[in-house]
Design an enzyme around this catalytic site. Structure first.
Site, PDB file in Angstrom:
ATOM      1  N   GLU A 173     127.928 153.187  72.523  1.00  0.00           N
ATOM      2  CA  GLU A 173     127.056 154.358  72.439  1.00  0.00           C
ATOM      3  C   GLU A 173     127.097 154.961  71.040  1.00  0.00           C
ATOM      4  OE1 GLU A 173     127.806 157.550  75.210  1.00  0.00           O
ATOM      5  OE2 GLU A 173     125.847 158.448  74.802  1.00  0.00           O
ATOM      6  N   GLU A 179     131.167 163.936  66.666  1.00  0.00           N
ATOM      7  CA  GLU A 179     131.926 163.357  67.770  1.00  0.00           C
ATOM      8  C   GLU A 179     132.501 161.976  67.464  1.00  0.00           C
ATOM      9  OE1 GLU A 179     130.160 163.942  71.677  1.00  0.00           O
ATOM     10  OE2 GLU A 179     128.806 165.414  70.819  1.00  0.00           O
ATOM     11  N   HIS A 232     120.798 156.634  77.482  1.00  0.00           N
ATOM     12  CA  HIS A 232     121.025 157.964  78.069  1.00  0.00           C
ATOM     13  C   HIS A 232     119.853 158.855  77.717  1.00  0.00           C
ATOM     14  CE1 HIS A 232     125.706 158.144  78.500  1.00  0.00           C
ATOM     15  NE2 HIS A 232     125.119 157.660  79.575  1.00  0.00           N
ATOM     16  N   ARG A 238     121.428 169.573  76.382  1.00  0.00           N
ATOM     17  CA  ARG A 238     122.043 168.841  77.495  1.00  0.00           C
ATOM     18  C   ARG A 238     121.776 169.497  78.859  1.00  0.00           C
ATOM     19  NH1 ARG A 238     127.317 165.836  74.743  1.00  0.00           N
ATOM     20  NH2 ARG A 238     126.237 163.931  75.189  1.00  0.00           N
ATOM     21  N   GLU A 267     121.853 162.226  81.615  1.00  0.00           N
ATOM     22  CA  GLU A 267     123.159 162.800  81.319  1.00  0.00           C
ATOM     23  C   GLU A 267     122.984 164.289  81.031  1.00  0.00           C
ATOM     24  OE1 GLU A 267     126.893 161.106  78.914  1.00  0.00           O
ATOM     25  OE2 GLU A 267     125.180 161.506  77.637  1.00  0.00           O
TER      26      GLU A 267
END
Ligand code: MN
Length: 317
Positions: A173, A179, A232, A238, A267
């Site tokens: 991913e 991140e 995703h 989100r 997601e």
């Protein structure tokens, strides 16, 4: 009308196209991340996730495998099977078990974590292990070192061999710079795959991250179309699909154009459902939604509408 003059009358042709599109949409497994339903993986939580996913019309549940050693793979497989659902699994590593580290002990711990997650995935009946499986989910203080990247490639090559032996496909991913420091763009993922030189490893794209890092949905999808194995769909915050700034039309139209036939998984994260392991890593600090079922049903309808529209447009080209 065709040259021989025997083409179908317009209404029949339209019906045939719609039938074609309906079949084509069915080809993609439409999934939902388990954190839409629950923060852990006890029997009650598996039942809740499975029932909710089935009722909302999903084909697949993506299970975060941050603690594979305490998760019951047999029970997972049985409950999902009872509900007619398929499974995928995902995780990101932690800084003390990171295969992109310079430290060989840390790399070994990361590799062991991936093998455990792989074993869970296979025993739970899953065929895909995805997520940022090449590094920790963390804000790194600098770019990866040459040694760290080399460690990452070598470790993943071993894991890929093991995955191939047990019939599980890996998905790397691509996530944003806050991140990970290893794969932030589709282009970097393609370079990484070339270095990895292993079979059964695909690129996993996520609209939330693409919205931060890529020039456009179209460019990112086309860059890795030949290796794209998992997608995703998540909003820029989100939460509910279609209420943020992600270009879903660009995404779905390009997926249709490149004839993507892999899973498309919704997601979403809210502080109303919390996994202690994952929520803090993903900076889930606020409530984007309260009701799992309402969110999931909305997402399933949104994906269906967007994907069908994209496929129809592609057919008319
Ligand atoms: Mn994602």
């Amino acid at each position: 009308m065709s040259k021989c003059g025997r083409s179908l009358p317009a209404p029949a042709a339209r019906a045939a196209k719609r039938q074609f599109v309906a079949e084509a949409v069915k080809d993609n497994l439409i999934g939902v991340h388990a954190l839409v339903w629950c923060g852990g993986w006890s029997k009650e939580e598996i039942l809740k996730a499975a029932n909710g996913s089935r009722e909302a019309g999903f084909d697949l549940i993506e299970i975060p495998v941050f603690q594979p050693e305490v998760m019951d793979a047999g029970l997972t497989k049985a409950i999902l099977s009872d509900n007619g659902l398929k499974a995928s699994a995902s995780l990101g590593l932690s800084l003390d078990a990171d295969i992109s580290s310079d430290d060989s002990d840390c790399v070994s711990r990361g590799k062991q974590k991936l093998i455990s997650a792989l074993n869970f995935t296979q025993r739970a009946g899953g065929t895909v292990l995805c997520g940022p499986i090449y590094s920790a989910i963390a804000k790194y203080p600098g770019p990866p070192t040459a040694q760290g990247r080399k460690n990452c490639v070598l470790a993943l090559r071993e894991v890929a061999q093991r995955a191939s032996d047990v019939g599980v496909t890996l998905g790397l991913e691509v996530i944003n710079r806050y991140e990970t420091n290893v794969l932030n763009t589709a282009s970097q993922a393609m370079e990484f795959l070339a270095d990895l030189n292993a079979s059964g490893v695909t690129v996993h794209l996520d609209t939330y991250h693409m919205n931060i890092e890529e020039n456009s949905m179209e460019q990112a999808v086309r860059t890795c179309a030949s290796a794209l194995g998992y997608v995703h769909v998540g909003e820029s915050h989100r939460g509910y699909l279609g209420t943020g700034s992600v270009d879903f039309q660009g995404l779905f139209h390009t997926l249709a154009a490149v004839e993507y036939d892999g899973p498309i998984t919704f997601e979403s994260f809210s502080s109303s459902v919390v996994s202690p392991d994952l929520s803090n890593n993903l900076c889930v600090w606020r409530n984007l939604w309260q009701e799992s079922s309402d969110l999931a049903v909305h997402a399933r309808k949104y994906i269906d509408a967007a994907w069908t529209a994209a496929k129809l447009t592609n057919v008319h080209k």
